[in-house]
Design a protein around this motif. Structure first.
Motif, PDB file in Angstrom:
ATOM      1  N   ASP A  97       0.840  -1.194   0.000  1.00 13.52           N
ATOM      2  CA  ASP A  97       0.000   0.000   0.000  1.00 13.52           C
ATOM      3  C   ASP A  97       0.878   1.248   0.000  1.00 13.52           C
ATOM      4  OD1 ASP A  97      -2.222   1.630   0.139  1.00 13.52           O
ATOM      5  OD2 ASP A  97      -2.395   1.493   2.314  1.00 13.52           O
ATOM      6  N   SER A  98       0.382   2.302  -0.628  1.00 12.86           N
ATOM      7  CA  SER A  98       1.178   3.533  -0.725  1.00 12.86           C
ATOM      8  C   SER A  98       1.163   4.328   0.576  1.00 12.86           C
ATOM      9  CB  SER A  98       0.640   4.404  -1.865  1.00 12.86           C
ATOM     10  OG  SER A  98      -0.728   4.729  -1.629  1.00 12.86           O
ATOM     11  N   LEU A 124       0.005  -0.453  -4.578  1.00 15.11           N
ATOM     12  CA  LEU A 124      -1.391  -0.029  -4.551  1.00 15.11           C
ATOM     13  C   LEU A 124      -1.507   1.426  -4.119  1.00 15.11           C
ATOM     14  CD1 LEU A 124      -3.114  -3.085  -2.787  1.00 15.11           C
ATOM     15  CD2 LEU A 124      -2.891  -2.657  -5.235  1.00 15.11           C
ATOM     16  N   SER A 125      -2.330   2.184  -4.842  1.00 20.17           N
ATOM     17  CA  SER A 125      -2.521   3.593  -4.487  1.00 20.17           C
ATOM     18  C   SER A 125      -3.878   4.060  -4.985  1.00 20.17           C
ATOM     19  CB  SER A 125      -1.423   4.448  -5.118  1.00 20.17           C
ATOM     20  OG  SER A 125      -1.622   5.819  -4.829  1.00 20.17           O
ATOM     21  N   TYR A 126      -4.569   4.900  -4.169  1.00 23.83           N
ATOM     22  CA  TYR A 126      -5.852   5.460  -4.607  1.00 23.83           C
ATOM     23  C   TYR A 126      -5.643   6.451  -5.747  1.00 23.83           C
ATOM     24  CZ  TYR A 126      -8.789   3.462  -0.955  1.00 23.83           C
ATOM     25  OH  TYR A 126      -9.494   2.597  -0.168  1.00 23.83           O
ATOM     26  N   GLN A 127      -4.736   7.385  -5.537  1.00 20.53           N
ATOM     27  CA  GLN A 127      -4.430   8.381  -6.557  1.00 20.53           C
ATOM     28  C   GLN A 127      -2.928   8.524  -6.669  1.00 20.53           C
ATOM     29  OE1 GLN A 127      -6.516  11.918  -5.268  1.00 20.53           O
ATOM     30  NE2 GLN A 127      -8.337  11.370  -6.453  1.00 20.53           N
ATOM     31  N   ILE A 128      -2.456   8.617  -7.878  1.00 16.80           N
ATOM     32  CA  ILE A 128      -1.020   8.757  -8.080  1.00 16.80           C
ATOM     33  C   ILE A 128      -0.776   9.647  -9.305  1.00 16.80           C
ATOM     34  CG2 ILE A 128      -0.864   6.653  -9.479  1.00 16.80           C
ATOM     35  CD1 ILE A 128       1.883   6.191  -8.207  1.00 16.80           C
ATOM     36  N   LYS A 133       4.278   8.176 -10.380  1.00 14.48           N
ATOM     37  CA  LYS A 133       4.320   6.882 -11.063  1.00 14.48           C
ATOM     38  C   LYS A 133       5.688   6.654 -11.701  1.00 14.48           C
ATOM     39  CE  LYS A 133       1.995   4.065 -14.535  1.00 14.48           C
ATOM     40  NZ  LYS A 133       0.894   3.978 -15.537  1.00 14.48           N
ATOM     41  N   SER A 146      -4.456   0.735  -8.992  1.00 17.76           N
ATOM     42  CA  SER A 146      -5.336   1.543  -8.149  1.00 17.76           C
ATOM     43  C   SER A 146      -5.997   0.669  -7.091  1.00 17.76           C
ATOM     44  CB  SER A 146      -6.415   2.207  -9.009  1.00 17.76           C
ATOM     45  OG  SER A 146      -7.398   2.805  -8.195  1.00 17.76           O
ATOM     46  N   LYS A 147      -6.185   1.216  -5.884  1.00 16.31           N
ATOM     47  CA  LYS A 147      -6.852   0.468  -4.819  1.00 16.31           C
ATOM     48  C   LYS A 147      -8.333   0.279  -5.094  1.00 16.31           C
ATOM     49  CE  LYS A 147      -5.780   0.378  -0.539  1.00 16.31           C
ATOM     50  NZ  LYS A 147      -5.536   0.683   0.890  1.00 16.31           N
ATOM     51  N   SER A 148      -8.849   0.960  -6.106  1.00 22.25           N
ATOM     52  CA  SER A 148     -10.244   0.747  -6.505  1.00 22.25           C
ATOM     53  C   SER A 148     -10.346  -0.310  -7.604  1.00 22.25           C
ATOM     54  CB  SER A 148     -10.865   2.064  -6.986  1.00 22.25           C
ATOM     55  OG  SER A 148     -10.163   2.561  -8.120  1.00 22.25           O
ATOM     56  N   ALA A 149      -9.220  -0.944  -7.911  1.00 25.32           N
ATOM     57  CA  ALA A 149      -9.206  -1.966  -8.964  1.00 25.32           C
ATOM     58  C   ALA A 149     -10.081  -3.150  -8.580  1.00 25.32           C
ATOM     59  CB  ALA A 149      -7.773  -2.433  -9.208  1.00 25.32           C
TER      60      ALA A 149
END
Length: 240
Positions: A97-98, A124-128, A133, A146-149
């Motif tokens: 996790d980020s 894993l990151s919500y926004q990057i 990146k 993305s953590k929403s993947a």
């Protein structure tokens, strides 16, 4: 025959992977006089590093639904993983996790600069941002998600490392070993301590074929005995 069978009734966001149906997948299954003998593969160990228990639980369920891998560690921050690595305990795959307390994923990567284990990370990151990146990729990270993947995207990332590890191990530890020879190795190492005659019956081949497997493996692996074959298989990850 290897049967890779994953049962996921629906694809959920990572935050709500609480209940994923887990169906075991055998490496191979034999029948000997009506009795099933289950032989499992050597699985890759995955380390989950995330401070949210619900995310770890969802990821663990997903990981354990795949026949080639299993969750070996659940950690809450980068510092715990750094401690693990400093003890020379190196997971095969790391889901990182980020954003975490104590030590974030980014801080951990900076601490591990030039360490080859970075190439085993799924970040894993919500926004990057584009700049972040590029920075993460420059450190050696191969997969950023993305953590929403959904589950399918995570599985694809895991499969990348599974296939890469398989290619490496085949080249390093399986010099021209055929699938049938690998089945023979699994039975030689089995805790039932099968004789060559029993292995021939289980595999459904003549004793001469078993003798051919034995001689071929002894020559390929440069070993001289059945116990030597067992030790080689365990040491090189051909049997667990």
């Amino acid at each position: 025959m290897i049967k890779n069978k994953i049962s996921l009734s629906q694809i959920y966001p990572i935050q709500i992977w609480l209940f994923i149906y887990h169906e075991k997948s055998w490496f191979t299954a034999y029948r000997n006089k009506g009795k099933k003998i289950e032989i499992y593969p050597v699985k890759l160990k995955v380390c989950i590093v995330d401070d949210h228990a619900v995310v770890r639980s969802g990821l663990k369920s997903l990981i354990n639904s795949l026949p080639e891998i299993e969750c070996g560690w659940e950690l809450e921050n980068g510092s715990e993983l750094l401690h693990l690595i400093n003890q020379r305990i190196l997971p095969d795959i790391i889901i990182l996790d980020s954003s975490m307390p104590v030590m974030s994923g980014i801080d951990l990567l900076n601490n591990l600069a030039n360490h080859p284990i970075i190439e085993r990370v799924i970040f894993l990151s919500y926004q990057i941002s584009k700049e972040e990146k590029e920075k993460i990729e420059s450190l050696g990270v191969k997969k950023i998600i993305s953590k929403s993947a959904n589950a399918e995207e995570i599985i694809q990332a895991l499969q990348y490392f599974i296939e890469r590890d398989t290619d490496i191990k085949i080249k390093k530890n399986r010099p021209n070993i055929t699938n049938r020879e690998l089945e023979f190795i699994q039975l030689i190492c089995h805790d039932q301590e099968y004789t060559y005659d029993q292995i021939a019956e289980i595999m459904g081949v003549h004793n001469r074929t078993i003798d051919s497997f034995r001689k071929s493996l002894f020559q390929k692996l440069q070993i001289k005995s059945k116990s030597g074959l067992v030790l080689y298989a365990i040491k090189n990850g051909l049997y667990k």
